[in-house]
Write an enzyme that holds these catalytic residues in place. Sequence first.
Site, PDB file in Angstrom:
ATOM      1  N   GLU A 184     -10.123   6.049   0.925  1.00  0.00           N
ATOM      2  CA  GLU A 184     -10.523   5.950   2.261  1.00  0.00           C
ATOM      3  C   GLU A 184     -10.881   7.387   2.820  1.00  0.00           C
ATOM      4  OE1 GLU A 184      -7.451   4.634   4.956  1.00  0.00           O
ATOM      5  OE2 GLU A 184      -6.529   3.265   3.300  1.00  0.00           O
TER       6      GLU A 184
ATOM      7  N   GLU B  28      -0.335   3.945   1.184  1.00  0.00           N
ATOM      8  CA  GLU B  28       0.209   4.988   1.875  1.00  0.00           C
ATOM      9  C   GLU B  28       1.593   5.299   1.994  1.00  0.00           C
ATOM     10  OE1 GLU B  28      -2.069   5.546   5.519  1.00  0.00           O
ATOM     11  OE2 GLU B  28      -3.591   6.831   4.316  1.00  0.00           O
TER      12      GLU B  28
HETATM   13  C1  GAL Z   1      -5.277   5.100   6.858  1.00  0.00           C
HETATM   14  C2  GAL Z   1      -4.694   3.643   6.320  1.00  0.00           C
HETATM   15  C3  GAL Z   1      -5.701   2.392   6.890  1.00  0.00           C
HETATM   16  C4  GAL Z   1      -6.312   3.061   8.315  1.00  0.00           C
HETATM   17  C5  GAL Z   1      -6.760   4.263   8.318  1.00  0.00           C
HETATM   18  C6  GAL Z   1      -7.532   4.480   9.666  1.00  0.00           C
HETATM   19  O1  GAL Z   1      -4.095   6.134   6.894  1.00  0.00           O
HETATM   20  O2  GAL Z   1      -4.558   3.284   5.301  1.00  0.00           O
HETATM   21  O3  GAL Z   1      -5.040   1.359   6.830  1.00  0.00           O
HETATM   22  O4  GAL Z   1      -5.008   2.928   9.263  1.00  0.00           O
HETATM   23  O5  GAL Z   1      -5.676   4.916   7.743  1.00  0.00           O
HETATM   24  O6  GAL Z   1      -8.063   5.601   9.530  1.00  0.00           O
END
Ligand code: GAL
Length: 810
Positions: free
Chosen positions: A455, A384
């Site tokens: 994710e 990110e």
């Molecule tokens: C994303 C990040 C993860 C975690 C997640 C929580 O943005 O890559 O490490 O923080 O959010 O939803």
Amino acid sequence: MKNCISRTKYYLNSGWSFFAQKDPQKKHTDIEIPHTPVVLSHNCFDEDIYQDIYHYSKTFTTLPQWEGAAILLTVEGAAHRATVIFNGNELYTHKCGYTAFTVDITQYLNSTDKENTLEIILDSCESLDQPPFGNVIDYMTYAGLYREVYIEQVSSIYMKDVAVFSDMAYYSSTIELNKIPDNLSLSVTQSLYKKNNDSYDQLIYESEPYKVSGNKCTIKSPVLDVESWSLNNPNLYKLVTHLKDTDGNIYDTNETITGFRTISFDSTGFYLNGEKIKLRGLNRHQSYPYIGYAAPEKLQKDDAFIIKNKLGCNIVRTSHYPQSQYFIDECDRLGLLVFTEIPGWQHIGESDDWKEQTLNNVRDMVLQYRNHPSIILWGVRINESQDCDELYEKTNELARQLDPTRPTGGVRFLKNSHFFEDVYTYNDFVHNGTNTGLLHKKSVTKSRGGYLVSEYCGHMYPVKSFDSELMRTDLALRHARIADCAAKYNDIAGAIGWCAFDYHTHNDFGSGDRICYHGVMDMFRNPKLASFVYASQKDYKQAADCVLEVSTDMHIGDFQAGTLGEIWAFTNAPAIKVYDNGEYVKTYTSKDSPFKGLAHGPILIDDMIGDRLVSQDKINPLFAPSVKKLLFIIRKYTVDKTPLKYKVLFALLMLCGAITPKRMEQLYFKYMGSWGGNSRVTTVEAVDKDNNPIKTIKRGARVKQISLALESLRDTLIQGSSYDSVEINIKAVDEHENILHYCQEPFTVKCEGAVKLIGSEISSLKGGMGGVYIRTKGQSGKGTVTVKDWLGNIYTKEFTVINDSKVLKL
Ligand code: GAL
């Protein structure tokens, strides 16, 4: 004189001592690796407690057989900057807590039978100028010499690296020696062994000798009679590489476990051996309660087992760093695909050193992990982070140069970001509970290659195992909606949810108690309801495979105004039958699920009445469906909040003489239950294709008995290269084996015999579930764990501890 010494590994995992710079007087002895300098509380601790500079040291004696050999020291993982001092000589500093490093200590060794001192000064502070540090991070980075340490004795000319690139048509291997052998003509041969039962003893191929030129050698060979590595049949082979001189003297031998498969991503998805596979997985942090990162071999492997076999995933992302080789070995063995990536979290350091280290991390990741058939994608961006063309052009180029066979990815939350990778890997948090599950690729990137959601969910809806049933159900349905979307969208190779397990995090994230409750399992690997969305996707072949869970405990008092809401079943069984207070109501199959993309989508149990309005209550069959509908509407909204159109329907039914308010009230009490009335008992029974019951869940009955259930994935612990450890999952259950979700009572744990406890003797259930970690302590034999609950009831679990005497240790 020939200098052929057979490669031998000696583990250096015990007999260490250490002190923390904050408290140099306090020297800890008899330390074992994997090691955490601070045993943590389950939650509510500050990350300052593990940040320090730790001075580790260990002595060992030079063995006679090392005469003329090269001696290589390897540290598999040390959080986060390790300086090696050997017999007073500072030899090397490694600036990454997530990759291994090897140091040649030969010339600093004392003579045979003399003692050597190995010191590792370990900076575990989060202020370091190296990835992932420099800004906030949503995970704790812990401390310690947390992966194994060993030395290898090798000939003075040895193979520094043996890489295997295999697909179904050929395999190629590049071999690099530690130096150019002067006056020696060397060649390399390779033999391939197939696994039979537990050993690789069936020779299926032997290469001709390939000449070493300079310090390199490349072997390319057609693949003969091998079976592919796949998700259901992850066939593994052992490739044995010999380095020989012209007289046939063996200088070095390398053994690599590999598998043969093809992988590709394109705009239509992901293909394994030419077969399209929709990727369905979860992210994993390598953290555990109490021990942080310091988990030995089998605990690492247990996580791979849980993700593949309990949660039914076909891919895991090792967010946000390379993880234990043991974990990836098990992914190879089980057929679980892996997306691994370099360490980092949103931030790119300013300094040249920081960026240089990012490139080192790419190099180390690819070199150290490229022989694993399970790995299908290299993550070569800081998770990110913003676009940084100069850096990411280089990380991509380097990964491709070191491994021409695997695609690169790089996880971003940016749409249309600069794209140097092969696969656009995107964190898609669009779903808010009411809208689309995922974006379409075209609204995220114009790139032509593969597209993978890396994710989803996570912070959009954190849920603790002790949150209300409504929240636990909501989380499960969010995961289901997104997984369903991923399955349906042809432009998405798949989706990897955030995340498998709750994890420790900094104050800036999580719930303020230093836990991010984003897992589909809690930190003890106990299931939340959402985990059954994944588990129920597993194939059903026989009764033992059956997954069945129901969203409700049937306690209306847990809901606003006593309105129970929707009831969902999560199952892979051929069918489920629903009974209300013992009376059959309805049969459902996965075809009834509104989640059509999933093989076994959650099923809405939308009828608790069946045909009883007609058969028992003598309601006119013409009006019975409307009366039934109204009863469910009232349960959902309450009488007062029933939408106008249903109030009109009620009026019409009254006009037709189908119902009266009094009769409606009676029916509501009969079928929907009431505040203060007797609880309803709902039974959901999974049946096989011949209608035989295979699993039953009974909810809502008055709980008369409460007991603790103790389960562990293994009851034999093996002390091999280091100590072994296992988790005991503890659940408070009623007489129907239902978890008592609001039981938070305390328990104590005692260990006797060959096992000891990790963490506090006093603990408590959280959401009716808890966990205990035990470990071996050097002795073999029986170990007993005794758990005493808050009422004084005693539960025991026996373990057998075995020593693996084949392992050499110093
Ligand atoms: C994303 C990040 C993860 C975690 C997640 C929580 O943005 O890559 O490490 O923080 O959010 O939803």
